[in-house]
Design a protein around this motif. Structure first.
Motif, PDB file in Angstrom:
ATOM      1  N   GLN A 167       0.831  -1.197   0.000  1.00 34.15           N
ATOM      2  CA  GLN A 167       0.000   0.000   0.000  1.00 34.15           C
ATOM      3  C   GLN A 167       0.869   1.252   0.000  1.00 34.15           C
ATOM      4  O   GLN A 167       1.997   1.239   0.492  1.00 34.15           O
ATOM      5  CB  GLN A 167      -0.919   0.018   1.225  1.00 34.15           C
ATOM      6  CG  GLN A 167      -1.955  -1.097   1.247  1.00 34.15           C
ATOM      7  CD  GLN A 167      -2.848  -1.023   2.462  1.00 34.15           C
ATOM      8  OE1 GLN A 167      -2.393  -0.763   3.576  1.00 34.15           O
ATOM      9  NE2 GLN A 167      -4.136  -1.261   2.271  1.00 34.15           N
ATOM     10  N   VAL A 168       0.331   2.338  -0.562  1.00 33.80           N
ATOM     11  CA  VAL A 168       0.991   3.633  -0.534  1.00 33.80           C
ATOM     12  C   VAL A 168       0.035   4.615   0.133  1.00 33.80           C
ATOM     13  O   VAL A 168      -1.190   4.502  -0.002  1.00 33.80           O
ATOM     14  CB  VAL A 168       1.357   4.104  -1.958  1.00 33.80           C
ATOM     15  CG1 VAL A 168       0.111   4.267  -2.828  1.00 33.80           C
ATOM     16  CG2 VAL A 168       2.173   5.396  -1.913  1.00 33.80           C
ATOM     17  N   LYS A 169       0.588   5.579   0.865  1.00 34.67           N
ATOM     18  CA  LYS A 169      -0.264   6.518   1.597  1.00 34.67           C
ATOM     19  C   LYS A 169      -0.368   7.838   0.852  1.00 34.67           C
ATOM     20  O   LYS A 169       0.605   8.580   0.714  1.00 34.67           O
ATOM     21  CB  LYS A 169       0.277   6.755   3.007  1.00 34.67           C
ATOM     22  CG  LYS A 169      -0.730   7.460   3.913  1.00 34.67           C
ATOM     23  CD  LYS A 169      -0.316   7.424   5.359  1.00 34.67           C
ATOM     24  CE  LYS A 169      -1.427   7.954   6.250  1.00 34.67           C
ATOM     25  NZ  LYS A 169      -1.047   7.939   7.678  1.00 34.67           N
ATOM     26  N   HIS A 170      -1.575   8.098   0.355  1.00 34.08           N
ATOM     27  CA  HIS A 170      -1.921   9.384  -0.235  1.00 34.08           C
ATOM     28  C   HIS A 170      -3.170   9.852   0.492  1.00 34.08           C
ATOM     29  O   HIS A 170      -4.288   9.614   0.058  1.00 34.08           O
ATOM     30  CB  HIS A 170      -2.186   9.261  -1.743  1.00 34.08           C
ATOM     31  CG  HIS A 170      -0.972   8.898  -2.543  1.00 34.08           C
ATOM     32  ND1 HIS A 170       0.221   9.598  -2.466  1.00 34.08           N
ATOM     33  CD2 HIS A 170      -0.755   7.899  -3.439  1.00 34.08           C
ATOM     34  CE1 HIS A 170       1.110   9.061  -3.278  1.00 34.08           C
ATOM     35  NE2 HIS A 170       0.548   8.010  -3.888  1.00 34.08           N
ATOM     36  N   GLY A 171      -2.992  10.475   1.657  1.00 28.12           N
ATOM     37  CA  GLY A 171      -4.107  10.807   2.537  1.00 28.12           C
ATOM     38  C   GLY A 171      -4.456   9.604   3.379  1.00 28.12           C
ATOM     39  O   GLY A 171      -4.262   9.579   4.586  1.00 28.12           O
ATOM     40  N   SER A 194       9.491  10.954  -2.867  1.00 32.61           N
ATOM     41  CA  SER A 194       9.213  12.377  -3.018  1.00 32.61           C
ATOM     42  C   SER A 194      10.108  13.137  -2.045  1.00 32.61           C
ATOM     43  O   SER A 194      10.736  12.546  -1.173  1.00 32.61           O
ATOM     44  CB  SER A 194       7.736  12.672  -2.719  1.00 32.61           C
ATOM     45  OG  SER A 194       7.430  12.334  -1.370  1.00 32.61           O
ATOM     46  N   ARG A 195      10.156  14.469  -2.196  1.00 27.21           N
ATOM     47  CA  ARG A 195      11.016  15.258  -1.319  1.00 27.21           C
ATOM     48  C   ARG A 195      10.603  15.151   0.149  1.00 27.21           C
ATOM     49  O   ARG A 195      11.444  15.182   1.047  1.00 27.21           O
ATOM     50  CB  ARG A 195      11.019  16.725  -1.756  1.00 27.21           C
ATOM     51  CG  ARG A 195      11.721  16.956  -3.083  1.00 27.21           C
ATOM     52  CD  ARG A 195      11.859  18.429  -3.391  1.00 27.21           C
ATOM     53  NE  ARG A 195      12.564  18.660  -4.656  1.00 27.21           N
ATOM     54  CZ  ARG A 195      13.884  18.673  -4.762  1.00 27.21           C
ATOM     55  NH1 ARG A 195      14.625  18.488  -3.685  1.00 27.21           N
ATOM     56  NH2 ARG A 195      14.445  18.891  -5.937  1.00 27.21           N
ATOM     57  N   ASN A 196       9.309  15.064   0.402  1.00 29.38           N
ATOM     58  CA  ASN A 196       8.819  14.950   1.777  1.00 29.38           C
ATOM     59  C   ASN A 196       8.756  13.505   2.262  1.00 29.38           C
ATOM     60  O   ASN A 196       8.478  13.247   3.422  1.00 29.38           O
ATOM     61  CB  ASN A 196       7.427  15.590   1.914  1.00 29.38           C
ATOM     62  CG  ASN A 196       7.472  17.090   1.694  1.00 29.38           C
ATOM     63  OD1 ASN A 196       8.449  17.747   2.058  1.00 29.38           O
ATOM     64  ND2 ASN A 196       6.414  17.628   1.096  1.00 29.38           N
ATOM     65  N   GLY A 197       9.001  12.584   1.367  1.00 30.83           N
ATOM     66  CA  GLY A 197       8.951  11.166   1.723  1.00 30.83           C
ATOM     67  C   GLY A 197       7.600  10.556   1.405  1.00 30.83           C
ATOM     68  O   GLY A 197       6.570  11.053   1.869  1.00 30.83           O
ATOM     69  N   THR A 198       7.601   9.533   0.598  1.00 29.61           N
ATOM     70  CA  THR A 198       6.373   8.799   0.286  1.00 29.61           C
ATOM     71  C   THR A 198       6.329   7.553   1.152  1.00 29.61           C
ATOM     72  O   THR A 198       7.292   6.789   1.204  1.00 29.61           O
ATOM     73  CB  THR A 198       6.332   8.403  -1.209  1.00 29.61           C
ATOM     74  OG1 THR A 198       6.431   9.589  -2.000  1.00 29.61           O
ATOM     75  CG2 THR A 198       5.040   7.671  -1.535  1.00 29.61           C
ATOM     76  N   LYS A 199       5.204   7.351   1.811  1.00 31.03           N
ATOM     77  CA  LYS A 199       5.076   6.231   2.744  1.00 31.03           C
ATOM     78  C   LYS A 199       4.464   5.011   2.058  1.00 31.03           C
ATOM     79  O   LYS A 199       3.463   5.126   1.340  1.00 31.03           O
ATOM     80  CB  LYS A 199       4.220   6.629   3.950  1.00 31.03           C
ATOM     81  CG  LYS A 199       4.850   7.731   4.805  1.00 31.03           C
ATOM     82  CD  LYS A 199       3.958   8.095   5.978  1.00 31.03           C
ATOM     83  CE  LYS A 199       4.588   9.192   6.825  1.00 31.03           C
ATOM     84  NZ  LYS A 199       3.709   9.581   7.958  1.00 31.03           N
ATOM     85  N   TYR A 200       5.077   3.875   2.319  1.00 33.28           N
ATOM     86  CA  TYR A 200       4.577   2.593   1.835  1.00 33.28           C
ATOM     87  C   TYR A 200       4.486   1.630   3.014  1.00 33.28           C
ATOM     88  O   TYR A 200       5.162   1.806   4.030  1.00 33.28           O
ATOM     89  CB  TYR A 200       5.526   1.990   0.789  1.00 33.28           C
ATOM     90  CG  TYR A 200       5.632   2.754  -0.499  1.00 33.28           C
ATOM     91  CD1 TYR A 200       4.844   2.423  -1.599  1.00 33.28           C
ATOM     92  CD2 TYR A 200       6.551   3.794  -0.628  1.00 33.28           C
ATOM     93  CE1 TYR A 200       4.966   3.121  -2.795  1.00 33.28           C
ATOM     94  CE2 TYR A 200       6.670   4.497  -1.819  1.00 33.28           C
ATOM     95  CZ  TYR A 200       5.873   4.157  -2.895  1.00 33.28           C
ATOM     96  OH  TYR A 200       5.993   4.854  -4.071  1.00 33.28           O
ATOM     97  N   ARG A 201       3.676   0.609   2.844  1.00 30.84           N
ATOM     98  CA  ARG A 201       3.685  -0.486   3.812  1.00 30.84           C
ATOM     99  C   ARG A 201       3.338  -1.782   3.111  1.00 30.84           C
ATOM    100  O   ARG A 201       2.633  -1.788   2.094  1.00 30.84           O
ATOM    101  CB  ARG A 201       2.741  -0.240   4.983  1.00 30.84           C
ATOM    102  CG  ARG A 201       1.260  -0.339   4.672  1.00 30.84           C
ATOM    103  CD  ARG A 201       0.418  -0.121   5.935  1.00 30.84           C
ATOM    104  NE  ARG A 201      -1.018  -0.160   5.639  1.00 30.84           N
ATOM    105  CZ  ARG A 201      -1.972   0.101   6.531  1.00 30.84           C
ATOM    106  NH1 ARG A 201      -1.635   0.442   7.778  1.00 30.84           N
ATOM    107  NH2 ARG A 201      -3.245   0.032   6.196  1.00 30.84           N
ATOM    108  N   ILE A 202       3.876  -2.860   3.643  1.00 34.64           N
ATOM    109  CA  ILE A 202       3.507  -4.186   3.157  1.00 34.64           C
ATOM    110  C   ILE A 202       2.714  -4.882   4.255  1.00 34.64           C
ATOM    111  O   ILE A 202       2.978  -4.685   5.437  1.00 34.64           O
ATOM    112  CB  ILE A 202       4.744  -5.023   2.772  1.00 34.64           C
ATOM    113  CG1 ILE A 202       5.664  -5.261   3.985  1.00 34.64           C
ATOM    114  CG2 ILE A 202       5.503  -4.362   1.637  1.00 34.64           C
ATOM    115  CD1 ILE A 202       6.800  -6.241   3.717  1.00 34.64           C
TER     116      ILE A 202
END
Length: 222
Positions: A167-171, A194-202
């Motif tokens: 999963q990726v976190k966009h909101g 991304s510059r602010n950091g894109t969050k992922y989780r498995i």
């Protein structure tokens, strides 16, 4: 631009006759006993990743006054998902039971209890249940070679064709990919930052023996 990857590991019968009354009372019970079983310094629950140390189990049997009971047999019993209780160790002196390293590592979801069988003096009894919850373990090989990041690893224990949701976190968390491990239990998926950091989780799917387990990542481009 360079990219880096941050990781966060995330139960008397009464007969009356015309000339006499006969009464029968219950048989005299044995002395009341209490069995105890704990793990990891007095707890009844433990959780850990597969193969990791979760603590030692300690048990014992006392009478109603709290005095140690040193007569009769005590059995350590185990219950795995979908199966009945099974005796795995027996003790002829139930005073204080230090069960060495048995059950000290997470090797699957399991429950334990101590069964004191009693004798001519002491009544039989069961301890409270100790519950062990096991999470997936994995060898994490995630990296960003030449600025191209991927989330990757290998499940422990090995599980082939096992489902992993990425999963990726966009909101909120949204589906990114669905993976299935190889025959060797490995997995890999490319990710961008991304510059602010894109969050992922498995999220590794659970089984009867191992609960669903998640792990988070943050991919930063700089």
């Amino acid at each position: 631009m360079r990219t880096k990857l941050g990781v966060v590991v995330a139960s008397l019968a009464l007969t009356v006759g015309t000339t006499a009354i006969l009464t029968a009372g219950p048989a005299e019970a044995g002395t009341v006993t209490q069995a105890t079983l704990t793990i990891n310094n007095g707890h009844h629950k433990a959780k850990g990743q597969y193969g990791n140390f979760i603590g030692f189990m300690v048990g014992g049997v006392t009478d109603g006054a709290g005095n140690p009971v040193d007569e009769g047999r005590a059995d350590l019993q185990r219950k795995q998902p979908g199966k009945g209780w099974k005796t795995v160790m027996s003790f002829v002196d139930p005073t204080t039971l230090t069960i060495a390293d048995y059950g000290s590592k997470a090797k699957g979801n399991v429950r334990y209890r101590l069964h004191y069988l009693g004798d001519a003096t002491y009544a039989p009894t069961y301890s409270d249940v100790v519950t062990v919850t096991t999470l997936w373990n994995f060898k994490d090989t995630s990296a960003c070679p030449n600025g191209h990041c991927h989330i990757s690893g290998k499940l422990i224990p090995k599980a082939r064709h096992h489902r992993i949701l990425v999963q990726v976190k966009h909101g909120s968390w949204k589906r990114y990919r669905v993976l299935h491990t190889s025959v060797k239990g490995s997995y890999k998926v490319g990710v961008t930052g991304s510059r602010n950091g894109t969050k992922y989780r498995i999220i590794i799917a659970g089984t009867k023996s191992i609960v669903a387990t998640s792990k988070r990542y943050r991919v930063i481009r700089y």
